[in-house]
Motif scaffolding. Structure first.
Motif, mmCIF file in Angstrom:
data_model
loop_
_atom_site.group_PDB
_atom_site.id
_atom_site.type_symbol
_atom_site.label_atom_id
_atom_site.label_comp_id
_atom_site.label_asym_id
_atom_site.label_seq_id
_atom_site.Cartn_x
_atom_site.Cartn_y
_atom_site.Cartn_z
ATOM 1 N N PHE A 143 29.015 12.499 21.025
ATOM 2 C CA PHE A 143 29.676 13.790 20.879
ATOM 3 C C PHE A 143 28.873 14.864 21.608
ATOM 4 C CE2 PHE A 143 30.481 11.211 17.132
ATOM 5 C CZ PHE A 143 31.850 11.320 16.949
ATOM 6 N N ALA A 144 29.558 15.935 21.966
ATOM 7 C CA ALA A 144 28.871 17.101 22.508
ATOM 8 C C ALA A 144 28.127 17.802 21.380
ATOM 9 C CB ALA A 144 29.873 18.051 23.145
ATOM 10 N N ALA A 145 27.031 18.476 21.723
ATOM 11 C CA ALA A 145 26.229 19.195 20.732
ATOM 12 C C ALA A 145 25.745 20.503 21.349
ATOM 13 C CB ALA A 145 25.046 18.338 20.286
ATOM 14 N N PRO A 146 25.337 21.455 20.510
ATOM 15 C CA PRO A 146 24.823 22.723 21.036
ATOM 16 C C PRO A 146 23.583 22.513 21.889
ATOM 17 C CG PRO A 146 25.306 22.898 18.690
ATOM 18 C CD PRO A 146 25.403 21.446 19.044
ATOM 19 N N ARG A 157 25.094 1.353 7.131
ATOM 20 C CA ARG A 157 24.035 2.277 7.552
ATOM 21 C C ARG A 157 24.595 3.248 8.582
ATOM 22 N NH1 ARG A 157 19.426 -1.225 9.967
ATOM 23 N NH2 ARG A 157 18.550 0.848 10.396
ATOM 24 N N TYR A 158 24.362 4.542 8.352
ATOM 25 C CA TYR A 158 24.754 5.582 9.306
ATOM 26 C C TYR A 158 23.481 6.118 9.962
ATOM 27 C CZ TYR A 158 29.274 5.648 6.884
ATOM 28 O OH TYR A 158 30.487 5.293 6.334
ATOM 29 N N LEU A 159 23.430 6.035 11.282
ATOM 30 C CA LEU A 159 22.276 6.517 12.035
ATOM 31 C C LEU A 159 22.743 7.604 13.004
ATOM 32 C CD1 LEU A 159 22.237 3.137 11.866
ATOM 33 C CD2 LEU A 159 19.938 3.509 12.697
ATOM 34 N N GLY A 160 21.867 8.559 13.266
ATOM 35 C CA GLY A 160 22.206 9.625 14.198
ATOM 36 C C GLY A 160 21.015 9.989 15.065
ATOM 37 N N VAL A 161 21.294 10.313 16.314
ATOM 38 C CA VAL A 161 20.248 10.719 17.250
ATOM 39 C C VAL A 161 20.735 11.961 17.993
ATOM 40 C CG1 VAL A 161 18.815 10.081 19.221
ATOM 41 C CG2 VAL A 161 19.494 8.333 17.555
ATOM 42 N N ASP A 162 19.954 13.038 17.913
ATOM 43 C CA ASP A 162 20.251 14.268 18.641
ATOM 44 C C ASP A 162 19.618 14.192 20.027
ATOM 45 O OD1 ASP A 162 21.738 15.925 16.753
ATOM 46 O OD2 ASP A 162 19.898 15.940 15.554
ATOM 47 N N GLY A 163 20.425 14.319 21.060
ATOM 48 C CA GLY A 163 19.934 14.327 22.436
ATOM 49 C C GLY A 163 20.139 15.689 23.059
ATOM 50 N N PRO A 164 19.855 15.834 24.350
ATOM 51 C CA PRO A 164 20.052 17.107 25.040
ATOM 52 C C PRO A 164 21.546 17.384 25.265
ATOM 53 C CG PRO A 164 19.210 15.444 26.564
ATOM 54 C CD PRO A 164 19.184 14.832 25.198
ATOM 55 N N ARG A 165 22.112 18.248 24.449
ATOM 56 C CA ARG A 165 23.524 18.647 24.512
ATOM 57 C C ARG A 165 24.474 17.526 24.101
ATOM 58 N NH1 ARG A 165 25.145 19.679 29.643
ATOM 59 N NH2 ARG A 165 26.852 21.032 28.932
ATOM 60 N N ASP A 217 28.542 18.003 32.890
ATOM 61 C CA ASP A 217 28.257 19.442 32.907
ATOM 62 C C ASP A 217 29.403 20.301 32.385
ATOM 63 O OD1 ASP A 217 25.751 18.983 34.077
ATOM 64 O OD2 ASP A 217 26.628 18.928 36.091
ATOM 65 N N GLU A 218 30.553 19.689 32.101
ATOM 66 C CA GLU A 218 31.694 20.492 31.693
ATOM 67 C C GLU A 218 31.480 21.080 30.294
ATOM 68 O OE1 GLU A 218 32.392 16.316 30.284
ATOM 69 O OE2 GLU A 218 31.645 17.288 32.100
ATOM 70 N N PRO A 219 32.017 22.281 30.043
ATOM 71 C CA PRO A 219 31.882 22.888 28.715
ATOM 72 C C PRO A 219 32.622 22.049 27.670
ATOM 73 C CG PRO A 219 32.569 24.518 30.353
ATOM 74 C CD PRO A 219 32.707 23.168 31.001
ATOM 75 N N MET A 220 31.987 21.854 26.535
ATOM 76 C CA MET A 220 32.601 21.109 25.436
ATOM 77 C C MET A 220 32.195 21.757 24.129
ATOM 78 S SD MET A 220 31.981 17.108 26.585
ATOM 79 C CE MET A 220 32.951 16.478 25.198
ATOM 80 N N ALA A 221 33.102 21.739 23.162
ATOM 81 C CA ALA A 221 32.803 22.278 21.845
ATOM 82 C C ALA A 221 31.897 21.311 21.089
ATOM 83 C CB ALA A 221 34.092 22.500 21.065
ATOM 84 N N GLU A 252 34.484 11.587 26.119
ATOM 85 C CA GLU A 252 35.489 10.573 26.432
ATOM 86 C C GLU A 252 34.892 9.423 27.229
ATOM 87 O OE1 GLU A 252 40.003 10.254 28.322
ATOM 88 O OE2 GLU A 252 38.903 12.152 28.338
ATOM 89 N N LEU A 253 35.329 8.230 26.863
ATOM 90 C CA LEU A 253 34.907 7.031 27.570
ATOM 91 C C LEU A 253 36.075 6.489 28.394
ATOM 92 C CD1 LEU A 253 32.962 5.240 24.674
ATOM 93 C CD2 LEU A 253 32.138 6.987 26.265
#
Length: 231
Positions: free
Chosen positions: A90-93, A143-151, A185-189, A195-196
Motif C-alpha cells: 500500500f501507499a504510505a505517507p 499471524r499479521y506482519l507489517g513493514v513500513d517502507g519509504p512511502r 512516483d505517482e501521487p497516491m492516498a 496495483e499489481l
C-alpha cells in the motif's frame, strides 16, 4: 497589539529540508540488514516474479496465486507446505509509517468477529498473533506482519501450518525478506493499494487460452481466488 507573523519558508530552506529528508531516508535504509526492499535500494539478486508494483521471490515447491479486487490485482499469495503467505503493498505517507494504525484496526476487526488478537515481538518487529473464527470449525491461528517502507507499507498474513510451525514459517519469512516493492512516483492516498499486474508471459498465455489456443501449464503463476481475511 500586533500578533506574530508566521515566517514563510524560503526556497533555499525548502530545498535544504528536502535534501535533509533524502539523507535521512538513505541513512534509514543503510542500517537495514534485510528486506522487504524498496526498488531504489540495493538488494540481492534472486529469481522473482515481476508483478509490476511488487517483485515476489519464488522457489521450487511454491504455488503463487493473485488476489483480485474486481479486475484489479492487489495482492499475491504464496502457498507452501500446507501454509499460505498473503502479501499486499500500500501507499504510505512520506514522513510516517502506518503499521501501528493498521495493526490496531486488524486487532479490532478480529475481536469484533469473535476472535482473539495480541501483539508480540516478531522477526520484523511487533506483529499480531490472532485466533480467527472459521466457518463451522475451531478458530484458526493467523499471524499479521507489517513493514513500513519509504512511502509504502507491506502487510503480510501467514496462515495454516506456518502460523504454528517455526520451521515452515522461516521459509515464508524468507520470502517477505526478499520482496521488492516498486512504489512509483505517482501521487497516491495513504492505504491505497499499489496495483499489481500479471507477468508478460502469464498475460500472453491467458490471452491464448481465452482464444482457444494451446497454452502451457502456468503453475505456479495462477490467478487464484481472494483469500478471506479480517479487515
Amino acid at each position: 497589539m500586533f500578533g506574530r507573523r508566521r515566517r514563510e519558508e524560503s526556497p533555499a530552506e525548502a530545498v535544504e529540508a528536502e535534501q535533509t529528508e533524502q539523507v535521512e531516508q538513505v541513512e534509514r535504509a543503510s542500517v537495514r540488514e534485510s528486506g522487504p526492499w524498496d526498488s531504489e535500494e540495493s538488494h540481492s539478486e534472486r529469481e522473482r516474479v515481476d508483478l509490476g508494483g511488487m517483485r515476489l521471490p519464488v522457489d521450487p515447491g511454491f504455488e503463487v496465486q493473485l488476489n483480485l479486487a474486481g479486475d484489479q490485482i492487489v495482492g499475491a499469495v504464496v502457498m507452501f507446505n500446507e501454509s499460505a503467505l498473503q502479501v499486499h503493498a500500500f501507499a504510505a505517507p512520506k514522513r510516517s509509517g502506518i503499521w501501528d494504525e493498521v495493526r490496531g484496526e486488524l486487532a479490532e476487526g478480529v475481536k469484533s468477529a469473535g476472535g482473539t488478537a495480541e501483539e508480540r515481538e516478531g522477526p520484523f518487529g511487533i506483529e499480531l498473533s490472532a485466533q480467527v473464527p472459521a466457518d463451522g470449525g475451531a478458530p484458526q491461528p493467523v499471524r499479521y506482519l507489517g513493514v513500513d517502507g519509504p512511502r509504502w507499507f507491506l502487510r503480510a498474513v501467514i496462515s495454516g501450518r506456518a502460523a504454528v510451525d517455526a520451521e515452515v514459517a522461516a521459509t515464508l519469512e524468507g520470502v517477505i525478506r526478499d520482496i521488492v516493492v516498486v512504489r512509483g512516483d505517482e501521487p497516491m492516498a495513504p492505504k491505497e493499494a499499489i496495483e499489481l499486474r500479471l507477468p508478460p508471459e502469464a498475460r500472453n498465455a491467458m490471452e491464448q487460452q481465452e482464444t482457444g489456443g494451446d497454452v502451457p501449464d502456468l503453475s505456479p503463476f495462477e490467478r487464484g481466488p481472494e483469500i478471506a481475511e479480517i479487515r
